[in-house]
Design a protein around this motif. Sequence first.
Motif, PDB file in Angstrom:
ATOM      1  N   GLN A  45      84.899  59.988  -3.922  1.00  0.00           N
ATOM      2  CA  GLN A  45      84.897  61.315  -4.517  1.00  0.00           C
ATOM      3  C   GLN A  45      83.614  61.551  -5.317  1.00  0.00           C
ATOM      4  O   GLN A  45      83.029  62.634  -5.270  1.00  0.00           O
ATOM      5  CB  GLN A  45      86.120  61.506  -5.408  1.00  0.00           C
ATOM      6  CG  GLN A  45      86.256  62.931  -5.898  1.00  0.00           C
ATOM      7  CD  GLN A  45      87.587  63.158  -6.580  1.00  0.00           C
ATOM      8  OE1 GLN A  45      88.460  62.309  -6.578  1.00  0.00           O
ATOM      9  NE2 GLN A  45      87.726  64.325  -7.179  1.00  0.00           N
ATOM     10  N   SER A  46      83.165  60.532  -6.020  1.00  0.00           N
ATOM     11  CA  SER A  46      81.924  60.670  -6.790  1.00  0.00           C
ATOM     12  C   SER A  46      80.721  60.899  -5.870  1.00  0.00           C
ATOM     13  O   SER A  46      79.795  61.643  -6.228  1.00  0.00           O
ATOM     14  CB  SER A  46      81.695  59.444  -7.675  1.00  0.00           C
ATOM     15  OG  SER A  46      81.640  58.264  -6.892  1.00  0.00           O
ATOM     16  N   ASP A  49      80.877  64.580  -4.815  1.00  0.00           N
ATOM     17  CA  ASP A  49      80.436  65.440  -5.921  1.00  0.00           C
ATOM     18  C   ASP A  49      78.916  65.475  -6.022  1.00  0.00           C
ATOM     19  O   ASP A  49      78.312  66.544  -6.136  1.00  0.00           O
ATOM     20  CB  ASP A  49      81.027  64.965  -7.254  1.00  0.00           C
ATOM     21  CG  ASP A  49      82.496  65.286  -7.408  1.00  0.00           C
ATOM     22  OD1 ASP A  49      83.010  66.169  -6.683  1.00  0.00           O
ATOM     23  OD2 ASP A  49      83.141  64.656  -8.265  1.00  0.00           O
ATOM     24  N   LYS A  50      78.283  64.322  -5.988  1.00  0.00           N
ATOM     25  CA  LYS A  50      76.822  64.248  -6.114  1.00  0.00           C
ATOM     26  C   LYS A  50      76.133  64.876  -4.905  1.00  0.00           C
ATOM     27  O   LYS A  50      75.168  65.625  -5.046  1.00  0.00           O
ATOM     28  CB  LYS A  50      76.393  62.782  -6.284  1.00  0.00           C
ATOM     29  CG  LYS A  50      74.918  62.599  -6.480  1.00  0.00           C
ATOM     30  CD  LYS A  50      74.443  63.201  -7.775  1.00  0.00           C
ATOM     31  CE  LYS A  50      72.977  62.895  -8.007  1.00  0.00           C
ATOM     32  NZ  LYS A  50      72.446  63.567  -9.170  1.00  0.00           N
ATOM     33  N   THR A  52      77.291  67.188  -2.789  1.00  0.00           N
ATOM     34  CA  THR A  52      77.422  68.647  -2.765  1.00  0.00           C
ATOM     35  C   THR A  52      76.485  69.288  -3.788  1.00  0.00           C
ATOM     36  O   THR A  52      75.958  70.371  -3.553  1.00  0.00           O
ATOM     37  CB  THR A  52      78.876  69.103  -3.010  1.00  0.00           C
ATOM     38  OG1 THR A  52      79.352  68.570  -4.239  1.00  0.00           O
ATOM     39  CG2 THR A  52      79.780  68.679  -1.867  1.00  0.00           C
ATOM     40  N   GLU A  53      76.253  68.591  -4.877  1.00  0.00           N
ATOM     41  CA  GLU A  53      75.332  69.103  -5.900  1.00  0.00           C
ATOM     42  C   GLU A  53      73.899  69.148  -5.381  1.00  0.00           C
ATOM     43  O   GLU A  53      73.236  70.181  -5.459  1.00  0.00           O
ATOM     44  CB  GLU A  53      75.415  68.223  -7.142  1.00  0.00           C
ATOM     45  CG  GLU A  53      74.505  68.646  -8.263  1.00  0.00           C
ATOM     46  CD  GLU A  53      74.578  67.665  -9.431  1.00  0.00           C
ATOM     47  OE1 GLU A  53      73.499  67.396  -9.999  1.00  0.00           O
ATOM     48  OE2 GLU A  53      75.683  67.194  -9.762  1.00  0.00           O
ATOM     49  N   LYS A  59      81.711  74.356  -3.238  1.00  0.00           N
ATOM     50  CA  LYS A  59      82.935  73.543  -3.276  1.00  0.00           C
ATOM     51  C   LYS A  59      83.914  73.928  -2.168  1.00  0.00           C
ATOM     52  O   LYS A  59      84.573  73.058  -1.593  1.00  0.00           O
ATOM     53  CB  LYS A  59      83.615  73.645  -4.644  1.00  0.00           C
ATOM     54  CG  LYS A  59      82.777  73.129  -5.788  1.00  0.00           C
ATOM     55  CD  LYS A  59      82.481  71.652  -5.673  1.00  0.00           C
ATOM     56  CE  LYS A  59      81.681  71.172  -6.871  1.00  0.00           C
ATOM     57  NZ  LYS A  59      81.064  69.891  -6.678  1.00  0.00           N
TER      58      LYS A  59
END
Length: 84
Positions: A45-46, A49-50, A52-53, A59
């Motif tokens: 998941q981390s 998150d990174k 997609t950033e 999202k």
Amino acid sequence: MKFDYRRLKGRIKEMYGTQNEFAEAVGLSFVSISKKLNNLRQFKQSDIDKITEVLNIPKEEIPIYFFTLEVHKNEQNERICKHE
């Protein structure tokens, strides 16, 4: 179960040129990114998150980039035949 990361790979190439440059941007090794994009390891998941950033992925588009199932040619043919 394998995921289809073609769209994600395209976005990486479009924004970073190479997987190596991209790996540096997200703080992972080239080997780690390669294994994840080739379904040898799962994205955490981390990681998502990174990624997609840095790739500016909204999202609501996460499922398109990370959870589209890979379809094999014989499965595609079966689906086409069922609809004819």
